[in-house]
Scaffold this motif. Structure first.
Motif, PDB file in Angstrom:
ATOM      1  N   HIS A 177      44.573  70.262  70.935  1.00 36.72           N
ATOM      2  CA  HIS A 177      44.276  68.932  70.405  1.00 36.72           C
ATOM      3  C   HIS A 177      44.917  68.679  69.048  1.00 36.72           C
ATOM      4  O   HIS A 177      44.595  67.690  68.388  1.00 36.72           O
ATOM      5  N   ASP A 178      45.837  69.547  68.638  1.00 36.12           N
ATOM      6  CA  ASP A 178      46.591  69.294  67.416  1.00 36.12           C
ATOM      7  C   ASP A 178      47.540  68.114  67.621  1.00 36.12           C
ATOM      8  O   ASP A 178      47.898  67.789  68.766  1.00 36.12           O
ATOM      9  N   PRO A 179      47.976  67.462  66.540  1.00 32.48           N
ATOM     10  CA  PRO A 179      48.969  66.396  66.683  1.00 32.48           C
ATOM     11  C   PRO A 179      50.224  66.907  67.399  1.00 32.48           C
ATOM     12  O   PRO A 179      50.681  68.030  67.153  1.00 32.48           O
ATOM     13  N   LEU A 180      50.760  66.094  68.299  1.00 34.44           N
ATOM     14  CA  LEU A 180      51.925  66.516  69.079  1.00 34.44           C
ATOM     15  C   LEU A 180      53.214  66.437  68.269  1.00 34.44           C
ATOM     16  O   LEU A 180      54.189  67.123  68.589  1.00 34.44           O
ATOM     17  N   LEU A 181      53.247  65.605  67.244  1.00 33.48           N
ATOM     18  CA  LEU A 181      54.403  65.527  66.364  1.00 33.48           C
ATOM     19  C   LEU A 181      54.080  66.285  65.087  1.00 33.48           C
ATOM     20  O   LEU A 181      53.165  65.927  64.350  1.00 33.48           O
ATOM     21  N   TRP A 207      37.199  67.700  77.986  1.00 35.65           N
ATOM     22  CA  TRP A 207      37.057  66.594  77.045  1.00 35.65           C
ATOM     23  C   TRP A 207      35.641  66.581  76.481  1.00 35.65           C
ATOM     24  O   TRP A 207      34.703  67.104  77.093  1.00 35.65           O
ATOM     25  N   LEU A 208      35.476  65.971  75.328  1.00 38.36           N
ATOM     26  CA  LEU A 208      34.148  65.880  74.728  1.00 38.36           C
ATOM     27  C   LEU A 208      33.300  64.802  75.381  1.00 38.36           C
ATOM     28  O   LEU A 208      32.072  64.829  75.266  1.00 38.36           O
ATOM     29  N   ALA A 209      33.936  63.855  76.053  1.00 34.30           N
ATOM     30  CA  ALA A 209      33.177  62.818  76.754  1.00 34.30           C
ATOM     31  C   ALA A 209      32.273  63.476  77.798  1.00 34.30           C
ATOM     32  O   ALA A 209      32.734  64.196  78.677  1.00 34.30           O
ATOM     33  N   GLY A 210      30.983  63.239  77.672  1.00 37.88           N
ATOM     34  CA  GLY A 210      30.033  63.835  78.600  1.00 37.88           C
ATOM     35  C   GLY A 210      29.646  65.258  78.277  1.00 37.88           C
ATOM     36  O   GLY A 210      28.829  65.849  78.991  1.00 37.88           O
ATOM     37  N   GLY A 261      34.827  71.810  66.430  1.00 38.90           N
ATOM     38  CA  GLY A 261      35.400  71.832  65.090  1.00 38.90           C
ATOM     39  C   GLY A 261      35.481  70.448  64.481  1.00 38.90           C
ATOM     40  O   GLY A 261      35.502  69.427  65.190  1.00 38.90           O
ATOM     41  N   ASP A 262      35.535  70.411  63.160  1.00 41.55           N
ATOM     42  CA  ASP A 262      35.482  69.138  62.435  1.00 41.55           C
ATOM     43  C   ASP A 262      36.661  68.225  62.767  1.00 41.55           C
ATOM     44  O   ASP A 262      36.483  67.024  62.961  1.00 41.55           O
ATOM     45  N   GLN A 263      37.881  68.792  62.801  1.00 42.17           N
ATOM     46  CA  GLN A 263      39.055  67.950  63.006  1.00 42.17           C
ATOM     47  C   GLN A 263      39.033  67.288  64.374  1.00 42.17           C
ATOM     48  O   GLN A 263      39.287  66.089  64.490  1.00 42.17           O
ATOM     49  N   ARG A 264      38.716  68.059  65.400  1.00 41.39           N
ATOM     50  CA  ARG A 264      38.719  67.457  66.735  1.00 41.39           C
ATOM     51  C   ARG A 264      37.606  66.428  66.875  1.00 41.39           C
ATOM     52  O   ARG A 264      37.797  65.366  67.473  1.00 41.39           O
ATOM     53  N   ALA A 293      36.156  60.814  67.518  1.00 37.22           N
ATOM     54  CA  ALA A 293      35.344  59.674  67.106  1.00 37.22           C
ATOM     55  C   ALA A 293      36.214  58.474  66.730  1.00 37.22           C
ATOM     56  O   ALA A 293      35.889  57.323  67.067  1.00 37.22           O
ATOM     57  N   LEU A 294      37.337  58.735  66.049  1.00 34.59           N
ATOM     58  CA  LEU A 294      38.213  57.640  65.623  1.00 34.59           C
ATOM     59  C   LEU A 294      38.836  56.915  66.813  1.00 34.59           C
ATOM     60  O   LEU A 294      39.065  55.701  66.755  1.00 34.59           O
TER      61      LEU A 294
END
Length: 417
Positions: A233-237, A310-313, A323-326, A331-332
């Motif tokens: 889930h890190d940024p791809l770029l 995924w975090l959904a559900g 973790g905080d970043q994910r 949420a954003l």
């Protein structure tokens, strides 16, 4: 603490010239190498050299695999050197990608020789980063071709079906420093430079015979990986690569929220194999709404693996472990129906039209009518994506940007997943 630099590359002469330069810059450096050419017979050739010795040892392993080589000899040897020398260069066999090795250095727990508490290698040595050696005259051809490692004489095991492109791209992409066997000049090398600008934008490029102390990963910028594998889930770029076209090289950023139709994606995903140097990212299928799938292609080779959920559900424990970043990113970008589920892919194109790839992928998304049919109907859709385990002892090695909890699936140019 003893410093450790991981050195990789498929060009033996260029790698040896780099080692020679490293020994000129630091006469006390220790170079450790494990030659895997006879790994299929359970034999590994270890070479340990410094200013006063050139020691060669033949090792016989109970299981002829990369994981066992790392656990049974690479890690114990590094532990024995830790604290006795200032710097070690771990020279990888040309068949190896550095990311899984670095993952093992930081994640595989072992008991040091002579006793002591179980630890990881990075508890004992300071992993400074990864140096990759490449020949700019042939690297792009390797990185975009279809040849397999067995066809190039680089396979470690009979069932090693990786492509040369996967190896070439994996080595360069994970590098903190690139060492070129010659200076990049005009012509075709311009395209190679443009690809490297996008594939590994933070890595300085040095010449093998004239490298400075950056070859030990000294003085690098804050965006350097330092041998730390990326998360799914890190940024791809990474490192703010250029997004405009250069020498025919273009970057595709694909993003969507609705799920993929698995059968149509199976057809569309071939578009990532023609004229594309590297594609990577996260996708989700209508038939597997909980699963994060990691897609990674290089040249004519592809890997797809289950990379968690995924975090959904998800329950409260999953949110805590994320973790905080994910959690913040989820949420954003939270969608009222899809939650954090999203399609996010990046592709570096050297001979393909990013707009055509975008159109092919968008055609594989569920239509409005299919979405309205509901999840029970999605579950009945044909799903040609399967799973296969293809590496002995693979539980100690990651696939893609992190350790996936399901086996990897490899694809050839026909998309046979």
């Amino acid at each position: 603490m003893t410093e450790l630099v991981v050195l990789c590359g498929t060009e033996p002469d260029g790698v040896e010239r780099t080692i020679t330069r490293m020994r000129e810059l630091d006469p006390g450096v220790v170079v450790l190498h494990h030659d895997l050419r006879d790994l299929g017979r359970g034999v590994v050739h270890r070479r340990l050299r410094d200013a006063g010795r050139d020691e060669r040892t033949v090792l016989e392993l109970a299981h002829g695999c990369v994981s066992c080589t790392i656990r049974e000899d690479v890690l114990p040897t590094l532990a024995a050197l830790a604290g006795t020398v200032d710097r070690v260069v771990l020279h990888l066999d040309p068949r190896l990608e550095p990311e899984p090795v670095c993952w093992a250095l930081g994640a595989v727990v072992f008991e040091p020789p002579g006793g002591g508490e179980a630890c990881t290698a990075t508890d004992l040595v300071d992993l400074r980063g990864v140096v990759a050696v490449l020949d700019p005259d042939r690297w792009l051809d390797d990185a975009t071709g279809d040849a397999t490692l067995p066809e190039r004489g680089l396979s470690t095991l009979p069932d090693d079906e990786r492509t040369v492109a996967q190896l070439a791209v994996g080595q360069a992409e994970f590098a903190d420093v690139l060492v070129l066997t010659r200076a990049v000049g005009p012509g075709g090398a311009d395209r190679t430079a443009a690809v490297l600008d996008r594939l590994c934008p933070t890595a300085p490029r040095l010449l093998a015979g004239r490298a400075d102390h950056r070859v030990f990963c000294d003085g690098l910028g804050p965006g350097s990986r330092r041998g730390v594998p990326g998360g799914v889930h890190d940024p791809l770029l990474r490192g703010a690569p250029p997004l405009d076209a250069d020498s025919g090289v273009r970057t595709l950023l694909f993003s969507a929220r609705r799920p993929f139709h698995p059968d149509r994606l199976h057809e569309a995903i071939d578009s990532l194999l023609d004229g594309v140097v590297r594609a990577r990212g996260r996708v989700w299928l209508a038939t597997r709404p909980d699963a994060v799938l990691w897609v990674e292609s290089a040249g004519g080779g592809m890997r797809i693996g289950h990379a968690g959920d995924w975090l959904a559900g998800a329950d409260e424990q999953a949110w805590t472990e994320a973790g905080d970043q994910r959690r913040a990113m989820a949420a954003l970008a939270w969608h009222p129906r899809w939650g954090d589920r999203a399609q996010d892919l990046v592709a570096i194109c050297h001979d393909a039209d990013p707009d055509e790839i975008d159109a092919a992928l968008r055609s594989a998304l569920l239509t409005d009518a299919e979405i309205d049919a509901g999840e029970d109907a999605w579950a009945a859709l044909p799903d040609p994506f399967g799973w296969a385990h293809d590496e002995p002892c693979a539980e100690s090695e990651p696939v893609g940007p992190a350790a996936l909890d399901d086996p990897t699936v490899r694809s050839d140019r026909e998309g046979d997943l």
